[in-house]
Design a protein around this motif. Sequence first.
Motif, PDB file in Angstrom:
ATOM      1  N   ALA A  50       0.662  -1.430   0.013  1.00  0.00           N
ATOM      2  CA  ALA A  50      -0.071  -0.009  -0.013  1.00  0.00           C
ATOM      3  C   ALA A  50       0.974   1.444   0.136  1.00  0.00           C
ATOM      4  CB  ALA A  50      -0.891  -0.041   1.334  1.00  0.00           C
ATOM      5  N   GLN A  51       1.936   1.151   0.629  1.00  0.00           N
ATOM      6  CA  GLN A  51       2.970   2.565   0.707  1.00  0.00           C
ATOM      7  C   GLN A  51       3.337   2.550  -0.677  1.00  0.00           C
ATOM      8  OE1 GLN A  51       5.682   1.246   3.651  1.00  0.00           O
ATOM      9  NE2 GLN A  51       4.564   2.696   5.246  1.00  0.00           N
ATOM     10  N   ILE A  52       3.752   1.553  -1.428  1.00  0.00           N
ATOM     11  CA  ILE A  52       4.365   1.703  -2.667  1.00  0.00           C
ATOM     12  C   ILE A  52       3.280   2.371  -3.624  1.00  0.00           C
ATOM     13  CG2 ILE A  52       5.464   0.343  -4.728  1.00  0.00           C
ATOM     14  CD1 ILE A  52       6.707  -1.408  -2.479  1.00  0.00           C
ATOM     15  N   LEU A  53       2.242   1.734  -3.481  1.00  0.00           N
ATOM     16  CA  LEU A  53       1.162   2.163  -4.439  1.00  0.00           C
ATOM     17  C   LEU A  53       0.698   3.733  -4.147  1.00  0.00           C
ATOM     18  CD1 LEU A  53      -1.010  -0.763  -4.433  1.00  0.00           C
ATOM     19  CD2 LEU A  53       0.186  -0.146  -6.291  1.00  0.00           C
ATOM     20  N   ALA A  54       0.605   4.073  -2.799  1.00  0.00           N
ATOM     21  CA  ALA A  54       0.465   5.117  -2.415  1.00  0.00           C
ATOM     22  C   ALA A  54       1.316   6.463  -3.067  1.00  0.00           C
ATOM     23  CB  ALA A  54       0.211   5.451  -1.099  1.00  0.00           C
ATOM     24  N   ARG A  92      10.715   8.261  -7.339  1.00  0.00           N
ATOM     25  CA  ARG A  92      12.104   7.767  -6.746  1.00  0.00           C
ATOM     26  C   ARG A  92      12.438   8.360  -5.432  1.00  0.00           C
ATOM     27  NH1 ARG A  92      14.809   9.557 -10.801  1.00  0.00           N
ATOM     28  NH2 ARG A  92      14.684   7.659 -12.078  1.00  0.00           N
ATOM     29  N   ALA A  93      11.904   9.633  -5.235  1.00  0.00           N
ATOM     30  CA  ALA A  93      12.137  10.070  -4.036  1.00  0.00           C
ATOM     31  C   ALA A  93      11.264   9.711  -2.913  1.00  0.00           C
ATOM     32  CB  ALA A  93      11.882  11.676  -3.956  1.00  0.00           C
ATOM     33  N   SER A  94      10.005   9.384  -3.362  1.00  0.00           N
ATOM     34  CA  SER A  94       9.517   8.683  -2.456  1.00  0.00           C
ATOM     35  C   SER A  94       9.843   7.297  -1.722  1.00  0.00           C
ATOM     36  CB  SER A  94       7.640   8.439  -2.743  1.00  0.00           C
ATOM     37  OG  SER A  94       7.200   9.992  -2.974  1.00  0.00           O
ATOM     38  N   LEU A  95      10.193   6.464  -2.956  1.00  0.00           N
ATOM     39  CA  LEU A  95      10.555   5.047  -2.652  1.00  0.00           C
ATOM     40  C   LEU A  95      11.897   5.325  -1.872  1.00  0.00           C
ATOM     41  CD1 LEU A  95       9.787   3.238  -5.971  1.00  0.00           C
ATOM     42  CD2 LEU A  95       8.520   3.205  -3.853  1.00  0.00           C
ATOM     43  N   ALA A  96      12.788   6.358  -2.219  1.00  0.00           N
ATOM     44  CA  ALA A  96      13.869   6.465  -1.244  1.00  0.00           C
ATOM     45  C   ALA A  96      13.519   6.603   0.178  1.00  0.00           C
ATOM     46  CB  ALA A  96      14.673   7.644  -1.782  1.00  0.00           C
ATOM     47  N   ALA A  97      12.498   7.464   0.763  1.00  0.00           N
ATOM     48  CA  ALA A  97      12.098   7.510   2.004  1.00  0.00           C
ATOM     49  C   ALA A  97      11.549   6.164   2.720  1.00  0.00           C
ATOM     50  CB  ALA A  97      10.912   8.422   1.876  1.00  0.00           C
ATOM     51  N   VAL A  98      10.807   5.474   1.563  1.00  0.00           N
ATOM     52  CA  VAL A  98      10.545   4.120   2.256  1.00  0.00           C
ATOM     53  C   VAL A  98      11.940   3.230   2.243  1.00  0.00           C
ATOM     54  CG1 VAL A  98       9.277   1.789   1.590  1.00  0.00           C
ATOM     55  CG2 VAL A  98       8.227   4.372   1.035  1.00  0.00           C
ATOM     56  N   GLU A  99      12.712   3.110   1.372  1.00  0.00           N
ATOM     57  CA  GLU A  99      13.853   2.383   1.326  1.00  0.00           C
ATOM     58  C   GLU A  99      14.605   2.731   2.769  1.00  0.00           C
ATOM     59  OE1 GLU A  99      16.865   0.882  -1.843  1.00  0.00           O
ATOM     60  OE2 GLU A  99      17.042   2.939  -1.476  1.00  0.00           O
ATOM     61  N   ALA A 100      14.948   4.018   2.980  1.00  0.00           N
ATOM     62  CA  ALA A 100      15.703   4.331   4.124  1.00  0.00           C
ATOM     63  C   ALA A 100      14.972   3.834   5.408  1.00  0.00           C
ATOM     64  CB  ALA A 100      15.674   5.967   4.230  1.00  0.00           C
ATOM     65  N   THR A 101      13.679   3.808   5.612  1.00  0.00           N
ATOM     66  CA  THR A 101      12.951   3.357   6.714  1.00  0.00           C
ATOM     67  C   THR A 101      13.268   1.710   6.961  1.00  0.00           C
ATOM     68  OG1 THR A 101      11.300   4.993   6.566  1.00  0.00           O
ATOM     69  CG2 THR A 101      10.780   3.094   8.037  1.00  0.00           C
ATOM     70  N   TRP A 102      13.062   1.148   5.710  1.00  0.00           N
ATOM     71  CA  TRP A 102      13.246  -0.306   5.863  1.00  0.00           C
ATOM     72  C   TRP A 102      14.705  -0.587   5.863  1.00  0.00           C
ATOM     73  CZ3 TRP A 102      10.027  -3.980   6.764  1.00  0.00           C
ATOM     74  CH2 TRP A 102       8.602  -3.604   6.751  1.00  0.00           C
ATOM     75  N   GLN A 103      15.557   0.053   5.531  1.00  0.00           N
ATOM     76  CA  GLN A 103      17.135  -0.336   5.650  1.00  0.00           C
ATOM     77  C   GLN A 103      17.348  -0.308   7.294  1.00  0.00           C
ATOM     78  OE1 GLN A 103      20.634   1.128   3.438  1.00  0.00           O
ATOM     79  NE2 GLN A 103      19.161   2.274   2.177  1.00  0.00           N
ATOM     80  N   VAL A 104      16.627   0.788   7.972  1.00  0.00           N
ATOM     81  CA  VAL A 104      16.905   0.768   9.398  1.00  0.00           C
ATOM     82  C   VAL A 104      16.226  -0.352  10.048  1.00  0.00           C
ATOM     83  CG1 VAL A 104      16.408   2.291  11.575  1.00  0.00           C
ATOM     84  CG2 VAL A 104      17.240   3.196   9.595  1.00  0.00           C
ATOM     85  N   TRP A 165       9.401  12.000   1.099  1.00  0.00           N
ATOM     86  CA  TRP A 165       8.232  11.262   0.720  1.00  0.00           C
ATOM     87  C   TRP A 165       7.207  12.168  -0.184  1.00  0.00           C
ATOM     88  CZ3 TRP A 165       5.810   6.676   0.553  1.00  0.00           C
ATOM     89  CH2 TRP A 165       4.410   6.843   0.283  1.00  0.00           C
ATOM     90  N   ALA A 166       7.386  13.215   0.381  1.00  0.00           N
ATOM     91  CA  ALA A 166       6.237  14.175  -0.512  1.00  0.00           C
ATOM     92  C   ALA A 166       6.840  14.745  -1.862  1.00  0.00           C
ATOM     93  CB  ALA A 166       6.014  15.589   0.498  1.00  0.00           C
ATOM     94  N   GLY A 167       8.193  14.155  -2.095  1.00  0.00           N
ATOM     95  CA  GLY A 167       8.671  14.924  -3.490  1.00  0.00           C
ATOM     96  C   GLY A 167       9.306  16.165  -3.327  1.00  0.00           C
ATOM     97  N   ALA A 168       9.247  16.887  -2.303  1.00  0.00           N
ATOM     98  CA  ALA A 168       9.677  18.120  -2.084  1.00  0.00           C
ATOM     99  C   ALA A 168      11.273  18.344  -2.254  1.00  0.00           C
ATOM    100  CB  ALA A 168       9.250  18.877  -1.001  1.00  0.00           C
ATOM    101  N   MET A 169      11.862  16.981  -2.191  1.00  0.00           N
ATOM    102  CA  MET A 169      13.316  17.249  -2.250  1.00  0.00           C
ATOM    103  C   MET A 169      13.856  15.753  -3.148  1.00  0.00           C
ATOM    104  SD  MET A 169      14.717  16.254   1.557  1.00  0.00           S
ATOM    105  CE  MET A 169      16.322  16.839   1.051  1.00  0.00           C
ATOM    106  N   THR A 170      14.835  16.037  -3.849  1.00  0.00           N
ATOM    107  CA  THR A 170      15.094  14.630  -4.679  1.00  0.00           C
ATOM    108  C   THR A 170      15.808  13.664  -3.597  1.00  0.00           C
ATOM    109  OG1 THR A 170      17.279  15.486  -5.171  1.00  0.00           O
ATOM    110  CG2 THR A 170      15.458  15.961  -6.655  1.00  0.00           C
ATOM    111  N   ALA A 171      16.071  12.500  -4.153  1.00  0.00           N
ATOM    112  CA  ALA A 171      16.805  11.615  -3.354  1.00  0.00           C
ATOM    113  C   ALA A 171      18.245  11.876  -3.443  1.00  0.00           C
ATOM    114  CB  ALA A 171      16.771  10.011  -4.057  1.00  0.00           C
ATOM    115  N   GLN A 172      18.672  12.461  -4.423  1.00  0.00           N
ATOM    116  CA  GLN A 172      20.063  12.868  -4.345  1.00  0.00           C
ATOM    117  C   GLN A 172      20.453  13.874  -3.584  1.00  0.00           C
ATOM    118  OE1 GLN A 172      18.355  12.748  -7.213  1.00  0.00           O
ATOM    119  NE2 GLN A 172      19.232  11.177  -8.535  1.00  0.00           N
ATOM    120  N   GLN A 173      19.429  15.001  -3.326  1.00  0.00           N
ATOM    121  CA  GLN A 173      19.554  15.926  -2.180  1.00  0.00           C
ATOM    122  C   GLN A 173      19.626  15.449  -0.884  1.00  0.00           C
ATOM    123  OE1 GLN A 173      16.039  18.865  -3.472  1.00  0.00           O
ATOM    124  NE2 GLN A 173      17.851  20.279  -4.024  1.00  0.00           N
ATOM    125  N   ALA A 174      18.534  14.397  -0.732  1.00  0.00           N
ATOM    126  CA  ALA A 174      18.692  13.599   0.703  1.00  0.00           C
ATOM    127  C   ALA A 174      19.869  13.161   1.225  1.00  0.00           C
ATOM    128  CB  ALA A 174      17.269  12.896   0.805  1.00  0.00           C
TER     129      ALA A 174
END
Length: 555
Positions: A50-54, A92-104, A165-174
């Motif tokens: 559901a997170q990925i689809l959202a 890609r930015a949103s999935l980077a937020a999901v990925e960071a959470t799951w790495q931890v 997650w909201a896409g207000a910054m890119t994965a590279q910026q994070a």
Amino acid sequence: METTPTGSGDHPGEGTPHREAAAPSGDPLEEVLGRLAAIEAGPSARTVIAQILAAALLAVTRTASVRDPLPETAPGSAEEALAVLAGIDHLRASLAAVEATWQVSAEQRIRRDDAARGVEAEKQGRGAGQEIALARRISPAASSLSQAKARRLVQDMPGTVDTLWAGAMTAQQASAVATALDGASAETCRRIDDAIREHPETLHGKGCRRLQADIRAMVQRLEPETARERAERAARARHVRMTPLDDGMARVTAVLRGIDAVALMHSLRTRAESLRAAGEKTSASALEADLLVEDVLRGPQSAQGEPGEARTPRRPRPRPGLDVGIVITDTALLGREDDAETAQLEGYGTLPAHIVRTTLLGQPPGSLRDREEDHPDEVVSAFYRRLYTHPRTGDLVGMESRSRAFPAGLARMLRWRDTTCRTPWCNATIRHHDHVIPHHRGGPTSFANGQGLCIRCNLLKELGLWILAPLTGTAPARDIDTTGTTDAEPTTRAASRPPVPPDPGTPPRAWSWTSPHGATGISPTPPLITPGPDPTSVTGEDPDAPDPPASAPPP
């Protein structure tokens, strides 16, 4: 989870997802929803889906970098194409937020499992990075850096994760923000996180280099008392690395003290410009590279010449005693001028054999003819060791030792064969020579049972129940427990079986790696030299057989 077809297949799943979508015969969203309803998964897995689809829905409906999001564009228009690209970047930015959470989360769960198995407190979770790297199909070093940044973002910067997650910054910026905060205190990270959450517009149009400079300036203002400590820690991390490039070239990067780096570049630039002013036609950047090589291999005194003299840098031969490993066939080195031949350079990999020949002659790579006047005779500083390989398979003659440590010759063979660390996805330099089947469990000190590993991978391979299995391409491989020591009983039936040492002279086609928690990867055994074409591979005939008589019927 299955994906929705976007190609022109007649049935769901037969399309090509990465191609531009054709006009669908039905509603693809309804098909996806139907498949989602049929998924049998636990609550946790359904939450992740559901997170990925959202994230995908948010990316195409609230795209930040285009005027019109995808649903509001005309089919077939340029606006639609730009909206798709912008939506992919947002996703890609949103999935980077999901990925960071799951790495931890993965790191915490592996640490928890280690504690349940009775692993010592200081060793709990130390193998998490290796397993996460295998699951993500990246090198352990890259995974370690990614984990550190994910840990900093998730634990100390939740506002930045929400912005990502909201896409207000890119994965590279994070990634740039997390890197710039390396060594900063948790309080500093939280204060910068508050600034990003309250004013995300400050990130608009800001490249990673500029963003990192701004973050470092903020850290300097917030933690002036730790500036000297940070500078000392950074200086201890200085290093030099090499990255192989195409066509026999390589990139050497050095992390130096800033003042030293500026002085180095100023010296190279000044001397190169002097050579150009004296009539040298080579570009200034190429002259700087040549001068750097000559300074290192011959010493600065010999490179500079007499005071006031501007001389063209020569192609330096290595100093006597400098050992560079090159695996090359005798025909490629001394025989015919065949530009299809290749060689193996230790620490680099495959390169054209003609580059080896011209370099040993003191000529620049790509020389079209020998120019004896450009490389007068000097003291011999190149030594050759003959190591014969099979002419068709490229396999080096095997060696086996009765000692536990790999002898120098056998260790060199492993380095020449493996080139880089044999852990799947790892590209680090080989530092250790490892027994795939441990020596204390009957593993021989042999060419087949040996592999080159970096220090990190060799040490972390002993944590947990890592399983390595030889893949021969014939019979199913038997699993091999590479550790033999664990604080708990073996958790798999395969691990309890005795190891089967491979033939000491014939390495398996590949080794299959399985981490303690089920991440898998393949480590192929590379040939020392890429074999040339087999003369019998096309016709199936013996090339040395006599020609048939003229009256013989055609085959």
